[in-house]
Design a protein around this motif. Sequence first.
Motif, PDB file in Angstrom:
ATOM      1  N   ASP A  76      17.718 -20.480 -20.061  1.00 41.86           N
ATOM      2  CA  ASP A  76      18.805 -19.112 -20.108  1.00 41.86           C
ATOM      3  C   ASP A  76      19.697 -19.492 -21.281  1.00 41.86           C
ATOM      4  N   ARG A  77      20.125 -20.796 -21.604  1.00 43.86           N
ATOM      5  CA  ARG A  77      21.232 -20.692 -22.659  1.00 43.86           C
ATOM      6  C   ARG A  77      20.529 -20.612 -24.045  1.00 43.86           C
ATOM      7  N   LEU A  78      19.308 -21.152 -24.163  1.00 43.51           N
ATOM      8  CA  LEU A  78      18.772 -20.687 -25.380  1.00 43.51           C
ATOM      9  C   LEU A  78      18.412 -19.297 -25.644  1.00 43.51           C
ATOM     10  N   GLY A  79      18.044 -18.531 -24.667  1.00 49.08           N
ATOM     11  CA  GLY A  79      17.650 -17.204 -24.839  1.00 49.08           C
ATOM     12  C   GLY A  79      18.981 -16.364 -24.995  1.00 49.08           C
ATOM     13  N   TRP A  83      11.032 -14.154 -28.685  1.00 47.27           N
ATOM     14  CA  TRP A  83      10.233 -15.076 -28.238  1.00 47.27           C
ATOM     15  C   TRP A  83      11.221 -15.869 -27.424  1.00 47.27           C
ATOM     16  N   VAL A  84      12.152 -16.523 -28.197  1.00 46.63           N
ATOM     17  CA  VAL A  84      12.931 -17.410 -27.719  1.00 46.63           C
ATOM     18  C   VAL A  84      13.748 -16.992 -26.343  1.00 46.63           C
ATOM     19  N   ALA A  85      13.986 -15.523 -26.428  1.00 51.33           N
ATOM     20  CA  ALA A  85      14.653 -15.072 -25.071  1.00 51.33           C
ATOM     21  C   ALA A  85      14.089 -14.815 -24.106  1.00 51.33           C
ATOM     22  N   ARG A  86      12.522 -14.482 -24.420  1.00 47.83           N
ATOM     23  CA  ARG A  86      11.541 -14.661 -23.210  1.00 47.83           C
ATOM     24  C   ARG A  86      11.099 -16.168 -22.619  1.00 47.83           C
ATOM     25  N   ARG A  87      11.161 -16.975 -23.670  1.00 45.71           N
ATOM     26  CA  ARG A  87      10.294 -18.313 -23.303  1.00 45.71           C
ATOM     27  C   ARG A  87      11.070 -19.338 -23.418  1.00 45.71           C
ATOM     28  N   GLY A  88      12.563 -19.474 -24.019  1.00 43.68           N
ATOM     29  CA  GLY A  88      13.469 -20.401 -23.687  1.00 43.68           C
ATOM     30  C   GLY A  88      14.011 -20.345 -22.487  1.00 43.68           C
TER      31      GLY A  88
END
Length: 229
Positions: A93-96, A86-91
Amino acid sequence: MSRSERLLDLLQILRGHRQPVSGQVLADRLGVSIRTLYRDIATLQGQGADIQGEAGLGYVLKPGFMLPPLMFTVDEIEALVLGARWVARRGDDRLGQAALSAQARIADVLPQALRDEMAASALLVGPGPGPAAVIDPAMIRAAIRAEHKLAIRYGDAAGALSDRVIWPFAIGFFDRVQVVVAWCELRDGFRVFRIDRISACSDMATRYPRRRQALLKAWQIERDIAPPP
């Protein structure tokens, strides 16, 4: 219940007690014999858990023990994978990238069976990127960690711009937008700002006068929001 799950439950029970707990109480909580309980205690001690005590006196877990990743249950593995995806798709770039890196690190130290479960997880996150942020959200996260004031330029729903000094203490992630929750000096109160409407942002390198935990608690009380588990 598998043995790994039972060992995890035993650790969680011990973490919930500051005083020694008798072996019989622990065995009853886990639904095992006292002999099995003693073997489980010895196993955890061998894995590095600082469990002190002995039969007849009770056991206590000293603080600081980090649970080995191999102790994760299948449900916990799926929860971690879903969260990372979820974070990779919705965060941003750095957080993903951080989410994917963390997932890879966990996979590296898992036993092969759990690694296979992680790779084969059927929990997927669908597409749905929200409006692109003009500023780098990582700057806001850094300010929250440092408890620093931010100077921002913000556009409301009608497009009117205003310059604000805010004390950011939380970020909310929704399906299509991210918001920063902050104390606004201009409005002398709590406000929620959509990050995609912040056109300029600078860290003032000045700590705000209240701790972010206290701000978060006060905001939750004001909004009648239950704290996260």
